[in-house]
Design a protein around this motif. Structure first.
Motif, mmCIF file in Angstrom:
data_model
loop_
_atom_site.group_PDB
_atom_site.id
_atom_site.type_symbol
_atom_site.label_atom_id
_atom_site.label_comp_id
_atom_site.label_asym_id
_atom_site.label_seq_id
_atom_site.Cartn_x
_atom_site.Cartn_y
_atom_site.Cartn_z
ATOM 1 N N UNK A 138 -14.851 -38.281 -19.028
ATOM 2 C CA UNK A 138 -14.719 -37.259 -17.996
ATOM 3 C C UNK A 138 -13.713 -36.213 -18.453
ATOM 4 N N UNK A 139 -14.095 -34.941 -18.367
ATOM 5 C CA UNK A 139 -13.232 -33.818 -18.741
ATOM 6 C C UNK A 139 -13.361 -32.738 -17.670
ATOM 7 N N UNK A 229 -16.812 -32.639 -15.799
ATOM 8 C CA UNK A 229 -18.058 -32.971 -16.489
ATOM 9 C C UNK A 229 -17.986 -34.417 -16.950
ATOM 10 N N UNK A 230 -19.078 -35.140 -16.785
ATOM 11 C CA UNK A 230 -19.122 -36.551 -17.179
ATOM 12 C C UNK A 230 -20.212 -36.768 -18.221
ATOM 13 N N UNK A 231 -19.895 -37.565 -19.205
ATOM 14 C CA UNK A 231 -20.850 -37.976 -20.228
ATOM 15 C C UNK A 231 -20.882 -39.498 -20.246
ATOM 16 N N UNK A 265 -14.030 -34.423 -28.712
ATOM 17 C CA UNK A 265 -15.268 -33.776 -29.164
ATOM 18 C C UNK A 265 -16.068 -33.256 -27.974
ATOM 19 N N UNK A 266 -16.056 -33.997 -26.874
ATOM 20 C CA UNK A 266 -16.781 -33.577 -25.671
ATOM 21 C C UNK A 266 -16.179 -32.300 -25.078
ATOM 22 N N UNK A 267 -14.843 -32.210 -25.061
ATOM 23 C CA UNK A 267 -14.181 -31.005 -24.550
ATOM 24 C C UNK A 267 -14.567 -29.783 -25.379
ATOM 25 N N UNK A 268 -14.621 -29.947 -26.698
ATOM 26 C CA UNK A 268 -15.020 -28.833 -27.548
ATOM 27 C C UNK A 268 -16.483 -28.474 -27.318
ATOM 28 N N UNK A 283 -6.665 -35.035 -15.891
ATOM 29 C CA UNK A 283 -6.625 -35.400 -17.300
ATOM 30 C C UNK A 283 -7.968 -35.934 -17.788
ATOM 31 N N UNK A 284 -8.265 -35.663 -19.058
ATOM 32 C CA UNK A 284 -9.439 -36.258 -19.697
ATOM 33 C C UNK A 284 -9.277 -37.765 -19.727
#
Length: 529
Positions: A138-139, A229-231, A265-268, A283-284
């Motif tokens: 989660x970010x 955003x969730x992955x 990597x997800x944040x980028x 926080x991430x």
């Protein structure tokens, strides 16, 4: 209530004047246990059902009737400071994933606890019927635009899944991803994107699946935090062979390290590929779920370690790591996750020394040069050669600094990165950190923060393909490219360039840094004396 104003005088000459135009249906009533007005205080209920002092000019409902404060309420220094902080513009910084802390509290790591019951694409009926590894990330970020293209998001997601720490994690879990491909499935437009990893043209036999939930403005769904955003990643631990042999503790440590590398990597990906600005607050975070059909010991080989007498076998492990500037390095959180597994789920005895050895002696199979620091010159260590040179060589080639509105730098640096090892290194993240200096600096407004961020993105886009992006760097190869970022304007000097660190992160969380010293403004004399 009478239309004519009515004035009641509680102690202290604080007045409540009734307002004939007030609408009771828009106001909250005072709690049933409100204090006696003669106590000298006037306290009202709020929309959060917490009592608080009302302020001058605030319409209230209380035992005195509907009214408006017309008197003065003494405010303490602490309350004034708190009010100033609340009224100040909120500056939101980009997502931070450099340091971590472990937690087993699913409520603190919300919404990641949802992955225990989340229906994953390709595995809708597999819950509890197969050994599985799930990762949730989660970010915080901006919501998707209303006209977001699901085709574009879907294509970007497939590209993201094929590289970086996520792809490395799948490979080390199932052994090999040869012959497998990511295929997008029908989801819910840009709101929910689904994909499965399976043999070509065999979408009904997935080995892994992924689910992306970007935030959507104005849309709130059960179990999903607004503004994040969730992955989600699901891996069938049986892989292609159909069997799930137990993995050693060192293997699970490696998997935890790769999982903790995914949020960065997800944040980028959110910023570069989807164009969504990320934020440090909330926080991430990342969650790791291991679930077996029988006891977890069927998936974890504890070696010579034994469970304590009377241990009740667990079928599920669930732990988390949350980004925290006061936290520790990723390998510490990976060890903490492993300790939670050994202590609370496997109930092993005397495992701490084994975990310490795993962390100290860990060498990534894909990055054999990235050896954890360890003391030399003691015992057999004195006979060992020094660690090999860094596998990446970084050189600064060029710079372009522009002062933005007199309050921040837009910095663009051009670097050459060379792989000096004999293995492929997967480069997944590039950063430029700057030192703000010791002096107090004025707070930027949120409009200024937004402005400098969008200018940074515009500069990065202007470099096109020459801007640094995720890549696999082959042994002996080099790449050169630009990185555009904003940087602090040093205070109190309000001039010169700040001390900076250029940082490259690989797919397993290894970091390589190039220091760029601070430079004072130069004075040049022109002409002849």
């Amino acid at each position: 209530m009478d239309a004519a104003p009515r004035t009641d005088k509680p102690p202290g000459d604080i007045q409540v004047q009734a307002d004939a135009d007030a609408r009771p249906d828009e106001l909250e009533t005072a709690p049933a246990d409100e204090p006696d007005p003669n106590s000298g205080y006037l306290i009202v209920g709020t929309r959060t059902d917490q009592a608080e002092f009302v302020q001058v000019g605030q319409t209230v409902v209380n035992s005195f009737g509907i009214g408006t404060w017309t008197g003065e309420v003494e405010t303490s220094e602490e309350e004034r400071v708190a009010q100033d902080e609340i009224s100040s513009p909120r500056i939101r910084h980009p997502a931070f994933t450099g340091r971590w802390r472990h937690t087993a509290d699913g409520f603190e790591a919300s919404p990641l606890m949802n992955m225990t019951s989340l229906a994953m694409p390709g595995f809708l009926s597999a819950h509890g019927q197969e050994p599985q590894l799930r990762i949730g990330v989660s970010v915080a970020c901006d919501p998707s635009p209303a006209n977001a293209s699901s085709s574009l998001y879907g294509a970007k997601l497939l590209d993201f899944l094929k590289g970086g720490p996520l792809a490395s994690l799948i490979k080390v879990v199932i052994g090999s991803d040869e012959g497998l491909t990511w295929t997008r499935l029908a989801g819910n437009g840009p709101f929910s994107l689904e994909a499965v990893l399976c043999p070509v043209n065999q979408e009904d036999k997935p080995i892994a699946s992924a689910l992306l939930h970007p935030p959507v403005k104005g849309l709130r769904q059960y179990g999903r935090n607004e503004g994040t955003a969730c992955l989600w990643l699901h891996i069938d631990l049986r892989g292609m062979s159909g069997k799930a042999p137990p993995a050693e503790l060192a293997d699970w440590y490696h998997r935890d390290l790769l999982a903790i590398a995914i949020p960065g990597a997800f944040a980028e990906f959110l910023t570069k590929d989807l164009g969504l600005r990320t934020y440090e607050d909330p926080a991430a975070r990342v969650g790791v779920l291991i679930e077996s059909i029988g006891p977890l010991s069927t998936l974890v080989d504890a070696g010579s370690l034994s469970p304590l007498p009377g241990a009740y076998p667990s079928r599920q492990f669930l732990g988390y790591a949350i980004a925290d500037r006061e936290g520790g390095p990723a390998d510490q959180s990976a060890r903490d996750l492993l300790q939670q597994l050994c202590d609370h789920d496997l109930h092993l005895a005397d495992f701490e020394g084994v975990l310490d050895s795993i962390r100290a002696e860990y060498v990534d199979p894909d990055e054999p040069h990235a050896i954890s620091p360890r003391p030399l010159g003691v015992g057999l260590g004195a006979l060992l050669p020094p660690p090999p040179a860094e596998p990446l060589d970084i050189q600064l080639l060029d710079e372009d600094w522009d002062l933005w509105q007199g309050c921040a730098w837009i910095a663009a640096i051009r670097v050459r990165i060379t792989n000096t090892s004999d293995k492929v290194i997967h480069l997944v993240r590039f950063e430029l950190d700057s030192d703000p200096g010791p002096g107090d600096r004025p707070k930027l407004s949120q409009d200024q923060v937004d402005g400098v961020f969008h200018e940074m993105i515009r500069r990065a886009d202007a470099y096109g393909s020459s801007h640094l992006a995720r890549t696999d760097l082959q042994p002996g190869d080099s790449i050169s490219g630009w990185l555009a970022r904003y940087a602090y304007l040093p205070y109190p000097a309000k001039a010169g360039r700040p001390h900076c660190i250029f940082r490259v992160t690989d797919s397993v969380g290894g970091k390589y840094e190039l220091e760029i010293p601070a430079r004072s403004p130069q004075t040049r004399r022109v002409g002849r004396e």
